[in-house]
Design a protein around this motif. Structure first.
Motif, mmCIF file in Angstrom:
data_model
loop_
_atom_site.group_PDB
_atom_site.id
_atom_site.type_symbol
_atom_site.label_atom_id
_atom_site.label_comp_id
_atom_site.label_asym_id
_atom_site.label_seq_id
_atom_site.Cartn_x
_atom_site.Cartn_y
_atom_site.Cartn_z
ATOM 1 N N VAL A 69 8.681 -41.973 19.358
ATOM 2 C CA VAL A 69 8.273 -43.336 19.709
ATOM 3 C C VAL A 69 6.949 -43.279 20.467
ATOM 4 O O VAL A 69 6.818 -42.510 21.421
ATOM 5 C CB VAL A 69 9.342 -44.021 20.595
ATOM 6 N N LEU A 70 5.993 -44.106 20.047
ATOM 7 C CA LEU A 70 4.748 -44.246 20.796
ATOM 8 C C LEU A 70 5.026 -45.173 21.968
ATOM 9 O O LEU A 70 5.364 -46.344 21.792
ATOM 10 C CB LEU A 70 3.649 -44.834 19.901
ATOM 11 N N LEU A 71 4.921 -44.644 23.187
ATOM 12 C CA LEU A 71 5.210 -45.433 24.383
ATOM 13 C C LEU A 71 4.016 -46.247 24.847
ATOM 14 O O LEU A 71 4.190 -47.311 25.430
ATOM 15 C CB LEU A 71 5.671 -44.529 25.521
ATOM 16 N N GLY A 72 2.827 -45.728 24.625
ATOM 17 C CA GLY A 72 1.662 -46.484 25.062
ATOM 18 C C GLY A 72 0.374 -45.716 24.929
ATOM 19 O O GLY A 72 0.358 -44.522 24.622
ATOM 20 N N ARG A 73 -0.713 -46.446 25.162
ATOM 21 C CA ARG A 73 -2.054 -45.879 25.137
ATOM 22 C C ARG A 73 -2.761 -46.287 26.418
ATOM 23 O O ARG A 73 -2.599 -47.397 26.890
ATOM 24 C CB ARG A 73 -2.850 -46.441 23.965
ATOM 25 N N LYS A 74 -3.533 -45.371 26.953
ATOM 26 C CA LYS A 74 -4.360 -45.680 28.123
ATOM 27 C C LYS A 74 -5.671 -44.935 27.933
ATOM 28 O O LYS A 74 -5.686 -43.705 27.890
ATOM 29 C CB LYS A 74 -3.669 -45.237 29.411
ATOM 30 N N ASP A 75 -6.752 -45.684 27.816
ATOM 31 C CA ASP A 75 -8.060 -45.104 27.533
ATOM 32 C C ASP A 75 -7.949 -44.268 26.255
ATOM 33 O O ASP A 75 -7.609 -44.800 25.219
ATOM 34 C CB ASP A 75 -8.581 -44.298 28.729
ATOM 35 N N GLU A 133 -5.907 -41.566 25.987
ATOM 36 C CA GLU A 133 -4.627 -40.851 25.990
ATOM 37 C C GLU A 133 -3.528 -41.689 25.337
ATOM 38 O O GLU A 133 -3.553 -42.908 25.395
ATOM 39 C CB GLU A 133 -4.197 -40.514 27.419
ATOM 40 N N ARG A 134 -2.575 -40.994 24.737
ATOM 41 C CA ARG A 134 -1.374 -41.638 24.186
ATOM 42 C C ARG A 134 -0.158 -40.929 24.773
ATOM 43 O O ARG A 134 -0.203 -39.737 25.043
ATOM 44 C CB ARG A 134 -1.311 -41.501 22.665
ATOM 45 N N THR A 135 0.905 -41.676 24.929
ATOM 46 C CA THR A 135 2.161 -41.092 25.394
ATOM 47 C C THR A 135 3.219 -41.344 24.336
ATOM 48 O O THR A 135 3.380 -42.475 23.870
ATOM 49 C CB THR A 135 2.592 -41.702 26.741
ATOM 50 N N ILE A 136 3.917 -40.274 23.955
ATOM 51 C CA ILE A 136 4.999 -40.396 22.981
ATOM 52 C C ILE A 136 6.291 -39.856 23.586
ATOM 53 O O ILE A 136 6.262 -38.990 24.464
ATOM 54 C CB ILE A 136 4.683 -39.676 21.645
ATOM 55 N N ALA A 137 7.393 -40.408 23.128
ATOM 56 C CA ALA A 137 8.713 -39.926 23.542
ATOM 57 C C ALA A 137 9.379 -39.290 22.335
ATOM 58 O O ALA A 137 9.282 -39.801 21.215
ATOM 59 C CB ALA A 137 9.563 -41.071 24.068
ATOM 60 N N LEU A 138 10.035 -38.178 22.571
ATOM 61 C CA LEU A 138 10.770 -37.472 21.531
ATOM 62 C C LEU A 138 12.230 -37.412 21.936
ATOM 63 O O LEU A 138 12.540 -37.154 23.095
ATOM 64 C CB LEU A 138 10.245 -36.035 21.369
ATOM 65 N N GLY A 139 13.104 -37.643 20.983
ATOM 66 C CA GLY A 139 14.528 -37.562 21.262
ATOM 67 C C GLY A 139 15.221 -36.619 20.304
ATOM 68 O O GLY A 139 14.975 -36.646 19.096
ATOM 69 N N THR A 176 2.187 -36.527 26.867
ATOM 70 C CA THR A 176 0.930 -37.259 26.954
ATOM 71 C C THR A 176 -0.095 -36.437 26.193
ATOM 72 O O THR A 176 -0.193 -35.214 26.386
ATOM 73 C CB THR A 176 0.497 -37.469 28.416
ATOM 74 N N LEU A 177 -0.860 -37.112 25.329
ATOM 75 C CA LEU A 177 -1.798 -36.446 24.432
ATOM 76 C C LEU A 177 -3.223 -36.870 24.756
ATOM 77 O O LEU A 177 -3.464 -38.021 25.119
ATOM 78 C CB LEU A 177 -1.493 -36.818 22.983
ATOM 79 N N ASP A 178 -4.162 -35.952 24.584
ATOM 80 C CA ASP A 178 -5.562 -36.304 24.764
ATOM 81 C C ASP A 178 -6.127 -36.878 23.463
ATOM 82 O O ASP A 178 -5.388 -37.067 22.485
ATOM 83 C CB ASP A 178 -6.372 -35.112 25.284
ATOM 84 N N HIS A 179 -7.424 -37.127 23.442
ATOM 85 C CA HIS A 179 -8.039 -37.745 22.263
ATOM 86 C C HIS A 179 -8.106 -36.810 21.065
ATOM 87 O O HIS A 179 -8.465 -37.238 19.969
ATOM 88 C CB HIS A 179 -9.423 -38.301 22.604
ATOM 89 N N HIS A 180 -7.744 -35.534 21.238
ATOM 90 C CA HIS A 180 -7.653 -34.583 20.123
ATOM 91 C C HIS A 180 -6.195 -34.319 19.741
ATOM 92 O O HIS A 180 -5.922 -33.375 19.017
ATOM 93 C CB HIS A 180 -8.332 -33.265 20.489
ATOM 94 N N ASP A 181 -5.278 -35.109 20.264
ATOM 95 C CA ASP A 181 -3.829 -34.973 20.020
ATOM 96 C C ASP A 181 -3.203 -33.751 20.679
ATOM 97 O O ASP A 181 -2.080 -33.393 20.372
ATOM 98 C CB ASP A 181 -3.492 -34.977 18.524
ATOM 99 N N ARG A 182 -3.907 -33.100 21.608
ATOM 100 C CA ARG A 182 -3.330 -31.955 22.304
ATOM 101 C C ARG A 182 -2.446 -32.434 23.452
ATOM 102 O O ARG A 182 -2.735 -33.453 24.084
ATOM 103 C CB ARG A 182 -4.435 -31.063 22.875
#
Length: 100
Positions: free
Chosen positions: A57-63, A65-71, A82-88
């Motif tokens: 689930v994509l939880l959100g974006r800030k600038d 960065e993206r935050t995803i949740a895995l279950g 939390t991922l940077d702009h290169h998906d790391r």
């Protein structure tokens, strides 16, 4: 989305991960420990190393960065990345039966 994250993080030649581990949440977080390893090793020890998860689930974006949740409900394991702009992966919070 998760496969891109695993690929990008795996490609990093060296990562420094800082972790705090506790088995007693009432006692607070454990000591902060820095661990150096190649990206390949880092993703290999996480539950998402295959690039797949039953729930993503994509939880959100800030600038940038993206935050995803895995279950992983069958394993009672949950991860927030939390991922940077290169998906790391730049931040991770993992909860599993050994941490609850």
């Amino acid at each position: 989305m998760l496969q891109a994250t695993v690929n990008a993080t795996r490609a990093e030649p060296r990562l420094v991960g800082y972790e705090q581990v506790t088995s007693n949440a009432g006692a607070g977080a454990g000591d902060l420990t820095g661990l150096q390893m190649p990206g390949e090793e880092y993703v290999g020890v996480g539950p998402y190393g295959s690039g797949r998860a039953p729930v993503v689930v994509l939880l959100g974006r800030k600038d940038v960065e993206r935050t995803i949740a895995l279950g992983y409900p069958g394993e009672a394991t949950y991860d927030r990345l939390t991922l940077d702009h290169h998906d790391r992966i730049i931040s991770e919070v993992l909860t599993d039966p050994t941490t609850s």
